[in-house]
Enzyme design. Structure first.
Site, PDB file in Angstrom:
ATOM      1  CD1 TRP A  73      -2.778   2.019   6.098  1.00 57.27           C
ATOM      2  CD2 TRP A  73      -5.101   2.700   6.562  1.00 57.27           C
ATOM      3  NE1 TRP A  73      -3.570   2.110   4.969  1.00 57.27           N
ATOM      4  CE2 TRP A  73      -4.732   2.720   5.278  1.00 57.27           C
ATOM      5  CE3 TRP A  73      -6.382   3.235   6.887  1.00 57.27           C
ATOM      6  CZ2 TRP A  73      -5.981   3.084   4.261  1.00 57.27           C
ATOM      7  CZ3 TRP A  73      -7.193   3.754   6.056  1.00 57.27           C
ATOM      8  CH2 TRP A  73      -6.983   3.425   4.515  1.00 57.27           C
ATOM      9  CE1 TYR A 129      -3.603   3.031   0.789  1.00 58.00           C
ATOM     10  CE2 TYR A 129      -1.908   3.524   2.444  1.00 58.00           C
ATOM     11  CZ  TYR A 129      -2.988   3.473   1.791  1.00 58.00           C
ATOM     12  OH  TYR A 129      -3.764   5.051   1.901  1.00 58.00           O
ATOM     13  CD  GLU A 148      -7.155   7.422   5.770  1.00 62.82           C
ATOM     14  OE1 GLU A 148      -7.179   7.727   6.661  1.00 62.82           O
ATOM     15  OE2 GLU A 148      -6.190   7.497   4.810  1.00 62.82           O
TER      16      GLU A 148
END
Length: 266
Positions: free
Chosen positions: A136, A106, A128
């Protein structure tokens, strides 16, 4: 005839020069002392030029390049400079564990690359927001489950979700974060997005215009200097909240701006 006045002028100038120099030195010192110490070392951010935007790969181009790579391709010739850099840890190693290949991919192929498209931006806005209070990597592991559960990020379909859909999304089978407020926020955000599309043409244009239209290239000396919020993320948050969006606080919006390449912090 002009020599005498000229001498007088030169004498006068030479007489005040030391005083003027001293005054400028004092003012310069005072200005330096007035500025916060941590700001003295920061380089000013700048707007990416059209040429830089053309040369800098977008997230889509990086994905395409990654997908087209294969073992049949000839090996790249490694320069002396690159050989000297071999073995060096990537810049994100401090917060991305070496064993987390999904997170590494990512960071290498998505984070910070300029992203466009309403579905794509809506996905990142949702993820988000889902991250609030979590990490995350936790969200990243559930990314495919989110995509599947929310009809491939079809904004029109999501906007029509009702009680049965909410029940489905909160079930154990969905694979997403079981948080009713966040699920309802995603549905509400889809409805707000449809209104934005009707008024501005696209969510893409709306969000990028709020961010200034082009990426901002920050020049931090280290990631510790990177802020959690900025005036732009504060302003973007206020505008989105006023339009009915939820889970779009200033910190979430700055993380979003970083993720989609509105600001480049690495």
């Amino acid at each position: 005839g002009h020599e005498f006045p000229l001498r007088l002028w030169m004498r006068g100038w030479l007489a005040v020069l030391p005083t003027l120099t001293s005054t400028l030195t004092v003012l310069s010192t005072a200005s330096a002392l007035a500025a916060p110490a941590h700001l003295a070392s920061l380089a000013a951010p700048r707007i990416a030029s059209p040429l830089e935007r053309r040369l800098r790969p977008t997230r889509a181009s990086v994905r395409a390049q990654t997908a087209s790579s294969s073992g049949q391709m000839p090996q790249k010739k490694v320069s002396k400079e690159e050989k000297g850099r071999e073995g060096k840890e990537p810049w994100y190693r401090k917060f991305v564990p070496a064993h987390n290949s999904e997170y590494e991919m990512y960071m290498e192929n998505e984070w910070g690359f300029e992203l466009h498209g309403d579905k794509e931006l809506f996905e990142m806005l949702t993820l988000e927001g889902a991250q609030a209070g979590l990490s995350w990597p936790t969200i990243l592991k559930k990314r495919e489950a989110y995509r599947r559960s929310f009809d491939g990020w079809d904004i029109k379909k999501i906007a029509k979700y009702g009680a049965k859909d909410i029940e489905r999304l909160l079930s154990a089978d969905s694979g997403i974060i079981k948080n009713k407020a966040k699920v309802q926020a995603t549905i509400g955000n889809a409805q707000a997005t449809l209104k934005v599309q009707e008024e501005f043409g696209s969510l893409d244009k709306f969000l990028w215009d709020l961010a200034g239209g082009v990426p901002v290239l920050n020049q931090w000396k280290s990631m510790s200097e990177c802020p959690c919020t900025t005036d732009v993320s504060e302003s973007m948050s206020k505008v989105l909240k006023a339009r009915g969006f939820k889970f779009v606080g200033p910190t979430i919006m700055y993380a979003f701006m970083q993720a989609v390449g509105m600001v480049v912090d690495h």
